[in-house]
Design a protein around this motif. Structure first.
Motif, short mmCIF file in Angstrom:
data_model
loop_
_atom_site.label_atom_id
_atom_site.label_comp_id
_atom_site.label_asym_id
_atom_site.label_seq_id
_atom_site.Cartn_x
_atom_site.Cartn_y
_atom_site.Cartn_z
N ASP A 38 30.82 37.55 -19.14
CA ASP A 38 31.86 37.15 -18.17
C ASP A 38 31.24 36.69 -16.86
O ASP A 38 31.65 35.69 -16.28
CB ASP A 38 32.83 38.30 -17.91
CG ASP A 38 33.70 38.62 -19.12
OD1 ASP A 38 33.90 37.72 -19.97
OD2 ASP A 38 34.17 39.77 -19.21
N ASP A 41 29.71 33.29 -17.26
CA ASP A 41 30.74 32.24 -17.19
C ASP A 41 31.12 31.95 -15.75
O ASP A 41 31.26 30.78 -15.37
CB ASP A 41 31.98 32.64 -17.98
CG ASP A 41 31.79 32.52 -19.49
OD1 ASP A 41 30.84 31.85 -19.93
OD2 ASP A 41 32.59 33.12 -20.22
N ASN A 42 31.28 32.99 -14.95
CA ASN A 42 31.68 32.81 -13.55
C ASN A 42 30.59 32.15 -12.71
O ASN A 42 30.87 31.24 -11.93
CB ASN A 42 32.06 34.15 -12.92
CG ASN A 42 33.34 34.71 -13.47
OD1 ASN A 42 34.18 34.00 -13.99
ND2 ASN A 42 33.49 36.02 -13.38
N TYR A 43 29.36 32.63 -12.85
CA TYR A 43 28.27 32.14 -12.01
C TYR A 43 27.58 30.89 -12.56
O TYR A 43 27.16 30.03 -11.80
CB TYR A 43 27.18 33.22 -11.86
CG TYR A 43 27.48 34.35 -10.92
CD1 TYR A 43 27.72 34.13 -9.56
CD2 TYR A 43 27.51 35.66 -11.38
CE1 TYR A 43 27.98 35.18 -8.70
CE2 TYR A 43 27.75 36.72 -10.52
CZ TYR A 43 27.98 36.47 -9.18
OH TYR A 43 28.22 37.51 -8.32
#
Length: 133
Positions: A38, A41-43
């Motif tokens: 997760d 995906d964000n960074y």
């Protein structure tokens, strides 16, 4: 002398790296590869892909990253700094790099400023360690 075929040795090395990444001390807890996916995906997901055989975006595909030499994804135009660093990606090199890419590898063109939180870095590294055949 090691008599295991290269592919078998590589598999054992990658498994050992995954275990090491999961055991990295991060705020007194074991790293969490699921949380790392997760966080990745964000960074990182906007620029990097992680699928086996996947294409690169504005940054190289990171499938099989652990144990790979910097600047070697075929067809990707790396900076001179990344190509010339000669690092082998491991939990330790990734931790240093992800904390502050431009400090760790002066001359890199990666625009990302880094992940300051050690626990988040450990989780991302644990996720990246799962990306192998």
């Amino acid at each position: 002398m090691n008599h295991f075929p290269l592919s078998r040795r590589r598999g054992r090395i990658l498994a050992a790296l995954a275990l090491l990444a999961a055991a990295l001390p991060a705020a007194g807890r074991a790293a969490d590869a699921t949380r790392g996916a997760d966080l990745f995906d964000n960074y990182c997901g906007e620029c990097h892909t992680t699928r086996p055989g996947g294409s690169s975006r504005s940054a190289p595909n990171l499938f099989g990253l652990m144990g790979r030499r910097t600047g070697t994804v075929e067809g990707f135009a790396y900076s001179d700094a990344n190509r010339g660093a000669g690092w082998i990606w491991s939990p330790e090199t990734l931790d240093t790099y992800l904390a502050a890419p431009k400090t760790a590898m002066p001359g890199t063109v990666m625009k990302f400023q880094g992940v300051k939180d050690a626990a988040e870095r450990a989780d991302i590294i644990a996720f990246l360690a799962t990306l192998h055949a």
